[in-house]
Write an enzyme that holds these catalytic residues in place. Structure first.
Site, PDB file in Angstrom:
ATOM      1  N   GLY A 277       1.854   4.549 -11.475  1.00  0.00           N
ATOM      2  CA  GLY A 277       2.551   3.572 -10.628  1.00  0.00           C
ATOM      3  C   GLY A 277       2.056   3.633  -9.192  1.00  0.00           C
ATOM      4  O   GLY A 277       1.831   2.604  -8.557  1.00  0.00           O
ATOM      5  N   TRP A 280      -1.456   2.266  -8.982  1.00  0.00           N
ATOM      6  CA  TRP A 280      -1.453   0.812  -9.172  1.00  0.00           C
ATOM      7  C   TRP A 280      -1.261   0.108  -7.831  1.00  0.00           C
ATOM      8  O   TRP A 280      -1.831  -0.954  -7.586  1.00  0.00           O
ATOM      9  CB  TRP A 280      -0.324   0.436 -10.138  1.00  0.00           C
ATOM     10  CG  TRP A 280      -0.168  -1.043 -10.323  1.00  0.00           C
ATOM     11  CD1 TRP A 280      -0.840  -1.844 -11.203  1.00  0.00           C
ATOM     12  CD2 TRP A 280       0.727  -1.916  -9.608  1.00  0.00           C
ATOM     13  NE1 TRP A 280      -0.420  -3.141 -11.086  1.00  0.00           N
ATOM     14  CE2 TRP A 280       0.541  -3.218 -10.108  1.00  0.00           C
ATOM     15  CE3 TRP A 280       1.669  -1.712  -8.602  1.00  0.00           C
ATOM     16  CZ2 TRP A 280       1.253  -4.314  -9.641  1.00  0.00           C
ATOM     17  CZ3 TRP A 280       2.377  -2.809  -8.127  1.00  0.00           C
ATOM     18  CH2 TRP A 280       2.168  -4.093  -8.647  1.00  0.00           C
ATOM     19  N   HIS A 281      -0.454   0.721  -6.943  1.00  0.00           N
ATOM     20  CA  HIS A 281      -0.186   0.068  -5.665  1.00  0.00           C
ATOM     21  C   HIS A 281      -1.403   0.057  -4.745  1.00  0.00           C
ATOM     22  O   HIS A 281      -1.501  -0.798  -3.868  1.00  0.00           O
ATOM     23  CB  HIS A 281       0.983   0.758  -4.955  1.00  0.00           C
ATOM     24  CG  HIS A 281       2.308   0.348  -5.501  1.00  0.00           C
ATOM     25  ND1 HIS A 281       2.914   1.012  -6.537  1.00  0.00           N
ATOM     26  CD2 HIS A 281       3.134  -0.680  -5.182  1.00  0.00           C
ATOM     27  CE1 HIS A 281       4.066   0.418  -6.818  1.00  0.00           C
ATOM     28  NE2 HIS A 281       4.224  -0.608  -6.019  1.00  0.00           N
ATOM     29  N   GLY A 282      -2.299   0.990  -4.901  1.00  0.00           N
ATOM     30  CA  GLY A 282      -3.466   0.973  -4.032  1.00  0.00           C
ATOM     31  C   GLY A 282      -4.405   2.129  -4.332  1.00  0.00           C
ATOM     32  O   GLY A 282      -3.980   3.172  -4.834  1.00  0.00           O
ATOM     33  N   PHE A 433      -1.472  -5.532  -3.445  1.00  0.00           N
ATOM     34  CA  PHE A 433      -1.536  -4.701  -4.630  1.00  0.00           C
ATOM     35  C   PHE A 433      -2.065  -5.488  -5.814  1.00  0.00           C
ATOM     36  O   PHE A 433      -2.309  -5.016  -6.849  1.00  0.00           O
ATOM     37  CB  PHE A 433      -0.160  -4.119  -4.956  1.00  0.00           C
ATOM     38  CG  PHE A 433       0.495  -3.495  -3.742  1.00  0.00           C
ATOM     39  CD1 PHE A 433      -0.269  -2.774  -2.843  1.00  0.00           C
ATOM     40  CD2 PHE A 433       1.829  -3.659  -3.478  1.00  0.00           C
ATOM     41  CE1 PHE A 433       0.308  -2.220  -1.711  1.00  0.00           C
ATOM     42  CE2 PHE A 433       2.425  -3.101  -2.359  1.00  0.00           C
ATOM     43  CZ  PHE A 433       1.660  -2.389  -1.480  1.00  0.00           C
TER      44      PHE A 433
END
Lengths: 433, 327
Positions: A277, A280-282, A433
């Site tokens: 997670g 996934w954001h960066g 994102f």
């Protein structure tokens, strides 16, 4: 070698997923035999595409740093919303494999992937919850009730984004860019400003997505449910970016084993899910750390709740909110050093002398944020925190007993107050994102 | 059914009112609205002083034209004393781009002389848009705004679309206007000739040095507008000289020499005499005031002296001076 531009590669990936989905959902026995292999292949292609565009420079950068290589960075322009539509298409493949998808018209599939209100920053939707709505005859009619609520929710979102989030953004940016010189008060101002900014930014975007989809009679799933009301970290994740949490639960956590197995196995599953997670954001270490911190917090909470231990509500809320606020520092910081600078200043308690604590001297302020008086900022943080914690949730807007005339007047006011001057480009945080 | 109809009426009213607010706002932007930010209000105030002096001069005069590198970088009063001709410092803000030349044109008469010393950003490749220029045109020169190409007007106006924000700014402007002008807030240290005389101190700060990363494009909008100004001057019997802004030594870049040579070619191709070399006007950090283009009073004296020395050596200037005396 043929170089593909971003839009062509997006179209190819969509066509690939659509075709594969059609094959995976086939009921013919001879096809079903190799379905699992095809599913794995499909997931690898999707994750590979995401990794290629989003994470290759992160990988090269770390290789260069740790191994001493000198590989030039690829510096790709990240395809718009790649993280969102990749997750959506992986969900589609898995759902096709498990027989949960029914309609396979390519145009409708493209609409599912590119439906503009939710394309850029979610919610991450399932094939089955959208296709029925797209093909429904009522979706093609003008529904004034939906238009009314669409306008209301859209205006509310615009107001949250432009009027509230962008105001806090100025303070947050000023604070984070001067991270090395912040005083204790300023560091808290910077972190709380970002905490408010990301809340109203994402809440605003979600409202705008839901509102604009309503104009087309499409109901998008809830994605945001007053997360700062959460009393524990698990509760927070049930309220913040709900469709991402759902995706991670259904397609990462449960396949990893979920709650089954030994306690340590469950903890590892949780940590891995949150690391994914975070990543996934960066593509950055700060996002990984942010994910790891949330993963660890969930593990601690699980450990705690299995022993039936409970905190008083107010303490539970305060602990959860402070934890979320502190972890946002990693989320927002450009690098580890910047995050540590801010945290160091936030907890520089040695600067709080007895004179300050007794109110005999003012708290030292460096004024490096150069945004005017801090006394002006604190009331706003307090007011909007109250709104976030005690305010009504826009998910329930249709249940508000608001006369239609008053509703439309309020929509007009919020829309005009929130309408941006077009030259002021202000992206939604989740666009990145 | 009645409830459903009320939704329809409400939505249609809502959409109409929102559209009407935007239309009213756009009409307001082209007619009555003022709501300048600090920079453009300041530009307007100092331009008023400078233009008033230029208008009061009946004999041939010398105008110095550029952005703030001139306002904070040359002394028209010192030039006036040395040359014995009226000199006006028309420097305001580099962000005005071609509009700085347009304003100079309004003050120029046949027989006048002008020295143009643009900041390097005024030669830039970019379009003719900047925050201060847009703000100035919307707030103070709507006639000029209305005369610009439609695409440019659209690009400017779209930055001022929020109806409530714009109305509030306009009301703020009306409320504060009298107070600001009464206090002479914007031009308290301006002399008659338009020089800024408050830039006394050297702050000790370090400022970025200039370097060039691309070639100069003489067909880019900013260069084209500059060429128009030169041509207008030549047609209207206004003698044009070019000089360089005072700034720190250039930051090393392989493109610097070529780029500076391209600037010189541009001026030569328009038959404009260049006063000095760019390096002549590079100064020590101690001559700076508060940016890499703004000089303190020592820097101003140094740069003015250098420029006047170069000007007095020019044959064209000597002929202009003789002609002026003859008049």
């Amino acid at each position: 070698m043929v170089e593909l531009d971003v839009s062509t590669s997006d179209a190819l990936v969509s066509f690939f997923n659509y075709s594969l989905g059609a094959v995976l959902s086939s009921e013919r026995k001879e096809v079903r035999v190799c379905c699992k292999c095809l599913l794995i292949f499909g997931v690898v292609v999707n994750v590979g595409t995401l990794a290629y565009f989003k994470y290759s420079d992160f990988f090269i950068e770390n290789c260069n740093r740790w191994v001493g290589t000198q590989i030039p960075l690829l510096e790709f322009v990240l395809p718009l919303a790649i993280s969102f539509f990749t997750f959506q298409q992986i969900a589609y493949l898995v759902d096709s494999y498990s027989g949960q998808t029914q309609e396979y018209d390519f145009l409708n599939y493209c609409l599912f992937v590119t439906f503009f209100p939710q394309l850029i920053a979610g919610p991450i939707v399932h094939h089955k919850e959208m296709m029925e709505q797209f093909s429904s005859s009522s979706a093609k009619l003008l529904n004034w009730r939906n238009c009314y609520y669409g306008l209301f929710i859209l205006s509310l979102g615009l107001f949250k984004k432009v009027f509230i989030a962008d105001t806090f953004a100025v303070w947050a940016s000023a604070g984070f860019s001067a991270s090395a010189q912040l005083s204790l008060v300023e560091a808290w101002c910077a972190s709380l400003s970002y905490t408010m900014q990301i809340y109203f930014d994402f809440a605003g975007y979600t409202d705008m997505a839901i509102g604009s989809a309503l104009f087309f009679n499409i109901k998008l799933p809830r994605n945001f449910n007053s997360p700062y009301k959460a009393l524990d970290i698990q509760d927070f994740w049930r309220r913040w970016h709900m469709t991402l949490s759902r995706w991670l639960r259904d397609y990462v956590y449960i396949p990893l084993g979920g709650n089954r197995g030994t306690a340590s196995g469950v903890y590892v599953n949780l940590l891995v899910t949150f690391l994914i997670g975070g990543l996934w954001h960066g593509a950055g270490w700060t996002f990984l750390i942010w994910g790891a911190l949330h993963g660890c917090a969930c593990i601690v909470f699980l450990f705690w709740s299995r022993r039936k231990m409970q905190l008083p509500k107010i303490v539970a809320w305060a602990v959860t909110f402070m934890f979320v606020n502190i972890t946002w520092v990693f989320f927002r910081a450009d690098n580890w050093a910047q995050a540590m600078d801010i945290l160091h200043s936030m907890f520089a308690l040695s600067t709080l002398t007895p004179e300050i604590l007794m109110g005999l001297t003012d708290v030292p302020i460096e004024n490096v944020m150069d945004r005017g008086e801090f006394q002006e900022l604190f009331p706003w943080i307090f007011i909007f925190l109250l709104v976030a914690v005690f305010g009504k949730n826009s998910n329930t807007v249709m249940e508000w007993r608001l006369p239609v005339k008053m509703g439309v007047a309020l929509s007009i006011f919020l829309f005009l107050l929130g309408s941006p001057d077009v030259s002021q480009v202000s992206e939604f945080l989740y666009f990145n994102f | 059914m009645a409830v459903y109809r009320s939704y329809k009426t409400a939505v249609l009213w809502g959409v109409w009112i929102i559209c009407a607010a935007y239309i009213f706002n756009i009409i307001g932007l082209y007619t009555i609205y003022c709501g300048p930010k600090g920079d453009s209000a300041w530009v307007n105030a100092i331009l008023g002083v400078k233009e008033a002096y230029a208008e009061s001069i009946e004999e041939p005069k010398l105008l110095l034209v550029a952005g703030s590198s001139l306002h904070y970088g040359l002394s028209a009063a010192q030039a006036e004393e040395t040359l014995g001709v009226p000199v006006v410092n028309m420097g305001t803000h580099a962000g005005l781009l071609e509009y700085a030349y347009v304003r100079a044109q309004r003050s120029l008469e046949p027989g006048d002389m002008v020295i143009v010393a643009p900041e390097y950003s005024m030669y830039g490749q970019g379009h003719l848009l900047s925050a201060v220029r847009s703000d100035y045109l919307v707030s103070f020169d709507k006639a000029y705004l209305r005369g610009r190409p439609i695409a440019e007007q659209f690009a400017i106006v779209q930055g001022y679309l929020n109806p409530i924000h714009r109305l509030k700014k306009h009301l703020d402007y009306i409320r504060k206007r009298k107070k600001n002008f009464k206090n002479k807030r914007y031009f308290k240290s301006l002399n008659n000739q338009g020089d800024e005389s408050e830039n006394v101190a050297y702050t000790g700060e370090s400022y970025p040095r200039i370097s060039f990363k691309t070639d100069f494009d003489s067909f880019a909008p900013r260069a084209v507008e500059l060429a128009h100004f030169i041509k207008w001057c030549q047609i209207n019997d206004v003698l044009v000289f070019m000089s360089w802004p005072g700034t720190l030594e250039f930051k090393e870049s392989t493109l610097n020499a070529a780029r500076l040579e391209q600037f010189k070619d541009f001026w030569r191709s328009h038959n404009v005499e260049i006063l000095g070399e760019p390096e002549d006007f590079c100064c020590a950090p101690e001559f700076l005031f508060n940016t890499q283009y703004h000089l303190n009073l020592n820097g101003v004296a140094w740069r003015t002296e250098l420029l006047l020395e170069l000007l007095q050596q020019s044959d064209d200037y000597q002929q202009w001076a003789i002609k002026r005396l003859g008049q």
